[in-house]
Write an enzyme that holds these catalytic residues in place. Structure first.
Site, PDB file in Angstrom:
ATOM      1  N   ARG A  55       0.801  -1.217   0.000  1.00 18.60           N
ATOM      2  CA  ARG A  55       0.000   0.000   0.000  1.00 18.60           C
ATOM      3  C   ARG A  55       0.840   1.276   0.000  1.00 18.60           C
ATOM      4  NH1 ARG A  55      -2.854  -4.034   1.486  1.00 18.60           N
ATOM      5  NH2 ARG A  55      -0.868  -4.654   2.340  1.00 18.60           N
ATOM      6  N   ARG A 104      10.546   4.154   5.284  1.00 19.37           N
ATOM      7  CA  ARG A 104      10.014   3.054   6.107  1.00 19.37           C
ATOM      8  C   ARG A 104      11.225   2.345   6.703  1.00 19.37           C
ATOM      9  NH1 ARG A 104       5.286  -1.259   4.840  1.00 19.37           N
ATOM     10  NH2 ARG A 104       4.160   0.624   5.424  1.00 19.37           N
ATOM     11  N   HIS A 131       3.096   4.712  12.869  1.00 14.44           N
ATOM     12  CA  HIS A 131       2.692   4.626  11.447  1.00 14.44           C
ATOM     13  C   HIS A 131       1.670   5.744  11.189  1.00 14.44           C
ATOM     14  CE1 HIS A 131       2.178   3.134   7.547  1.00 14.44           C
ATOM     15  NE2 HIS A 131       1.573   1.987   7.755  1.00 14.44           N
ATOM     16  N   GLN A 134      -0.888   5.924   8.201  1.00 11.32           N
ATOM     17  CA  GLN A 134      -1.997   4.980   8.326  1.00 11.32           C
ATOM     18  C   GLN A 134      -3.136   5.586   9.146  1.00 11.32           C
ATOM     19  OE1 GLN A 134      -2.117   1.743   6.870  1.00 11.32           O
ATOM     20  NE2 GLN A 134      -4.239   2.074   7.414  1.00 11.32           N
ATOM     21  N   ASN A 162       2.948  -0.226  16.557  1.00 17.61           N
ATOM     22  CA  ASN A 162       3.133   1.072  15.886  1.00 17.61           C
ATOM     23  C   ASN A 162       1.819   1.690  15.382  1.00 17.61           C
ATOM     24  OD1 ASN A 162       2.908  -1.030  14.014  1.00 17.61           O
ATOM     25  ND2 ASN A 162       4.806  -0.546  12.900  1.00 17.61           N
ATOM     26  N   ASP A 226      -4.850  -5.278  13.901  1.00 17.42           N
ATOM     27  CA  ASP A 226      -3.716  -5.272  12.956  1.00 17.42           C
ATOM     28  C   ASP A 226      -3.073  -6.641  13.090  1.00 17.42           C
ATOM     29  OD1 ASP A 226      -1.560  -4.570  11.315  1.00 17.42           O
ATOM     30  OD2 ASP A 226      -0.532  -3.401  12.846  1.00 17.42           O
ATOM     31  N   THR A 227      -2.013  -6.850  12.343  1.00 21.17           N
ATOM     32  CA  THR A 227      -1.283  -8.104  12.463  1.00 21.17           C
ATOM     33  C   THR A 227      -0.836  -8.325  13.911  1.00 21.17           C
ATOM     34  OG1 THR A 227       0.605  -9.362  11.659  1.00 21.17           O
ATOM     35  CG2 THR A 227       0.952  -6.999  11.897  1.00 21.17           C
ATOM     36  N   TRP A 228      -0.744  -9.558  14.312  1.00 25.65           N
ATOM     37  CA  TRP A 228      -0.203  -9.861  15.646  1.00 25.65           C
ATOM     38  C   TRP A 228       1.315  -9.986  15.584  1.00 25.65           C
ATOM     39  CZ3 TRP A 228      -4.089 -14.445  16.778  1.00 25.65           C
ATOM     40  CH2 TRP A 228      -5.369 -13.914  16.954  1.00 25.65           C
ATOM     41  N   ILE A 229       1.821 -10.077  14.354  1.00 24.37           N
ATOM     42  CA  ILE A 229       3.270 -10.275  14.180  1.00 24.37           C
ATOM     43  C   ILE A 229       3.774  -9.233  13.182  1.00 24.37           C
ATOM     44  CG2 ILE A 229       5.071 -11.948  13.485  1.00 24.37           C
ATOM     45  CD1 ILE A 229       2.257 -13.867  14.051  1.00 24.37           C
ATOM     46  N   SER A 230       4.279  -8.144  13.693  1.00 22.59           N
ATOM     47  CA  SER A 230       4.735  -7.068  12.805  1.00 22.59           C
ATOM     48  C   SER A 230       6.031  -7.456  12.106  1.00 22.59           C
ATOM     49  CB  SER A 230       4.940  -5.785  13.617  1.00 22.59           C
ATOM     50  OG  SER A 230       3.695  -5.203  13.921  1.00 22.59           O
ATOM     51  N   HIS A 265      -8.789  -2.445   9.606  1.00 22.83           N
ATOM     52  CA  HIS A 265      -7.513  -3.178   9.668  1.00 22.83           C
ATOM     53  C   HIS A 265      -6.621  -2.523   8.616  1.00 22.83           C
ATOM     54  CE1 HIS A 265      -4.512  -6.318   9.515  1.00 22.83           C
ATOM     55  NE2 HIS A 265      -5.205  -7.165  10.263  1.00 22.83           N
ATOM     56  N   CYS A 266      -5.381  -2.206   8.978  1.00 19.55           N
ATOM     57  CA  CYS A 266      -4.532  -1.470   8.024  1.00 19.55           C
ATOM     58  C   CYS A 266      -4.050  -2.341   6.879  1.00 19.55           C
ATOM     59  CB  CYS A 266      -3.365  -0.832   8.749  1.00 19.55           C
ATOM     60  SG  CYS A 266      -2.175  -2.014   9.393  1.00 19.55           S
ATOM     61  N   ARG A 293      -5.026   5.709   1.715  1.00 17.68           N
ATOM     62  CA  ARG A 293      -3.578   5.872   1.896  1.00 17.68           C
ATOM     63  C   ARG A 293      -2.990   6.777   0.808  1.00 17.68           C
ATOM     64  NH1 ARG A 293      -0.366   2.658   4.720  1.00 17.68           N
ATOM     65  NH2 ARG A 293       1.009   4.355   4.155  1.00 17.68           N
TER      66      ARG A 293
HETATM   67  N1   CP Z   1      -0.851  -0.717   5.736  1.00 23.37           N
HETATM   68  C1   CP Z   1       0.369  -0.655   5.168  1.00 23.37           C
HETATM   69  O1   CP Z   1       1.214   0.171   5.522  1.00 23.37           O
HETATM   70  O2   CP Z   1       0.574  -1.569   4.187  1.00 23.37           O
HETATM   71  P1   CP Z   1       1.908  -1.879   3.403  1.00 23.37           P
HETATM   72  O3   CP Z   1       2.843  -2.556   4.364  1.00 23.37           O
HETATM   73  O4   CP Z   1       1.496  -2.769   2.280  1.00 23.37           O
HETATM   74  O5   CP Z   1       2.512  -0.591   2.921  1.00 23.37           O
HETATM   75  N1  NVA Z   2       2.214  -3.382  12.513  1.00 23.40           N
HETATM   76  C1  NVA Z   2       2.520  -3.767  11.158  1.00 23.40           C
HETATM   77  C2  NVA Z   2       1.914  -2.830  10.192  1.00 23.40           C
HETATM   78  C3  NVA Z   2       2.074  -3.208   8.750  1.00 23.40           C
HETATM   79  C4  NVA Z   2       1.504  -2.216   7.802  1.00 23.40           C
HETATM   80  C5  NVA Z   2       4.026  -3.846  10.975  1.00 23.40           C
HETATM   81  O1  NVA Z   2       4.741  -3.000  11.512  1.00 23.40           O
HETATM   82  O2  NVA Z   2       4.484  -4.771  10.316  1.00 23.40           O
END
Ligand code: CP
Ligand code: NVA
Length: 307
Positions: A55, A104, A131, A134, A162, A226-230, A265-266, A293
């Site tokens: 994204r 990033r 983030h 987002q 984040n 969001d994900t549980w595992i960044s 959810h992002c 986004r």
């Molecule tokens: N939500 C988000 O930042 O997605 P990407 O990791 O695909 O950029």
């Molecule tokens: N919390 C997640 C967000 C992904 C867009 C990570 O940092 O991987």
């Protein structure tokens, strides 16, 4: 906002956040109407990516191109950074060629270094702590759905990460109540809780933290996870999957929320965080967040460049 960095929403006032969201909504209308709008003609953006992205990368490249500018994707194997050259020297050199830098990174301190050493505005496109782009897209989606942000109750069910930290930075400033459920070992960072609590007190909003998802979603208009595992936490996968048992967002969980609740959810998403029934339902505004986004990164770039 001209000349400022965009590293965390704690650095932005309520008016600035509202202005960025409203500008994003205007840009969405312009693009949908296929209006020509090229204020970034002759400008370029360096996009440093130390981590994967769908994204953020695609929305930024596309959005900056629409505005008449040029965005350069610099992946971790493309430039000297991290292998052969310091962040400081990279920031100085990129600032000589580009009007703006987006990055990033893993450590939040890296994006702070870019911000200090670079001589052009720096945008945080995700660090391990925040983030902010987002959150702007998420709040824009909430405003589109509910027509307002003030008085909305947002419940976070998941990891204290984040994405949550950025919601905690901006939520109280726009009058939102924030209710959070995380397993005890995965709470938001203490300094973020403290700063968010101060903002909540100042703005008369709620900041509530628990380990009980059903308690957190009480009265919520928005349920977010969001994900549980960044990214960067792959080694902890097994442990985390165990600790987050009971945190999956389902219609059953939603029965404890406000009648009008929506799901966010992002992305990217795994079904164990939210089941398909919720994720693909009319309550889900996940693809609006994703679409937004693009408009939010465009609005941020324009404001930081004084355009
Ligand atoms: N939500 C988000 O930042 O997605 P990407 O990791 O695909 O950029
Ligand atoms: N919390 C997640 C967000 C992904 C867009 C990570 O940092 O991987």
């Amino acid at each position: 906002m001209k000349g400022k960095n965009f590293l965390t929403l704690f650095d932005y006032s309520s008016d600035e956040i509202q202005k960025l969201i409203d500008r994003s909504i205007e840009l969405k209308v312009k693009m949908k109407n296929e209006e020509q709008y090229k204020p970034l003609d002759g400008k370029s953006m360096a996009m440093i990516f130390q981590k994967r992205s769908t994204r953020t990368r695609v929305s930024t490249e596309t959005g900056i191109t629409y505005l008449g500018g040029h965005a350069l994707f610099l992946g971790s194997d493309d430039i000297q950074l991290g292998k052969n050259e310091s962040l400081k020297d990279t920031a100085i050199v990129l600032s000589r060629f580009n009007s703006i830098i987006l990055a990033r990174v893993f450590a939040h301190s890296d994006v702070l270094t870019l911000g200090t050493e670079g001589t052009v505005p720096v945008i945080n496109a995700l660090s391990d702590k925040y983030h902010p782009l987002q959150t702007l897209a998420d709040f824009m989606a909430i405003k589109e759905r509910f027509g307002k942000l003030e008085g909305i109750t947002l419940a976070w069910v998941g990891d204290g990460n984040n994405v949550l930290h950025s919601i905690m930075a901006a939520g109280p400033k726009v009058g939102m109540n924030i209710r959070i459920a995380t397993p005890k070992a995965y709470r938001p960072l203490d300094d973020v809780i403290e700063m968010s609590r101060k903002e909540a007190e100042k703005n008369g909003t709620e900041l509530f933290i628990t380990s009980d998802p059903l308690e957190a979603v009480k009265g919520a208009n928005v349920i977010v996870t969001d994900t549980w595992i960044s990214m960067g936490q792959d080694d902890e996968k097994e442990q985390r999957l165990k600790e987050f048992k009971g945190y999956q967002v389902t219609m059953e969980m939603g029965k404890h929320a406000s009648d009008d609740w929506v799901f966010m959810h992002c992305l990217p998403r795994k079904p164990y965080e939210v089941d398909d029934e919720v994720f693909y339902s009319d309550r889900s505004i996940v693809f609006d967040e994703a679409e937004n986004r693009m408009y939010t990164v465009m609005a941020v770039a324009l404001e930081l460049l004084g355009k």
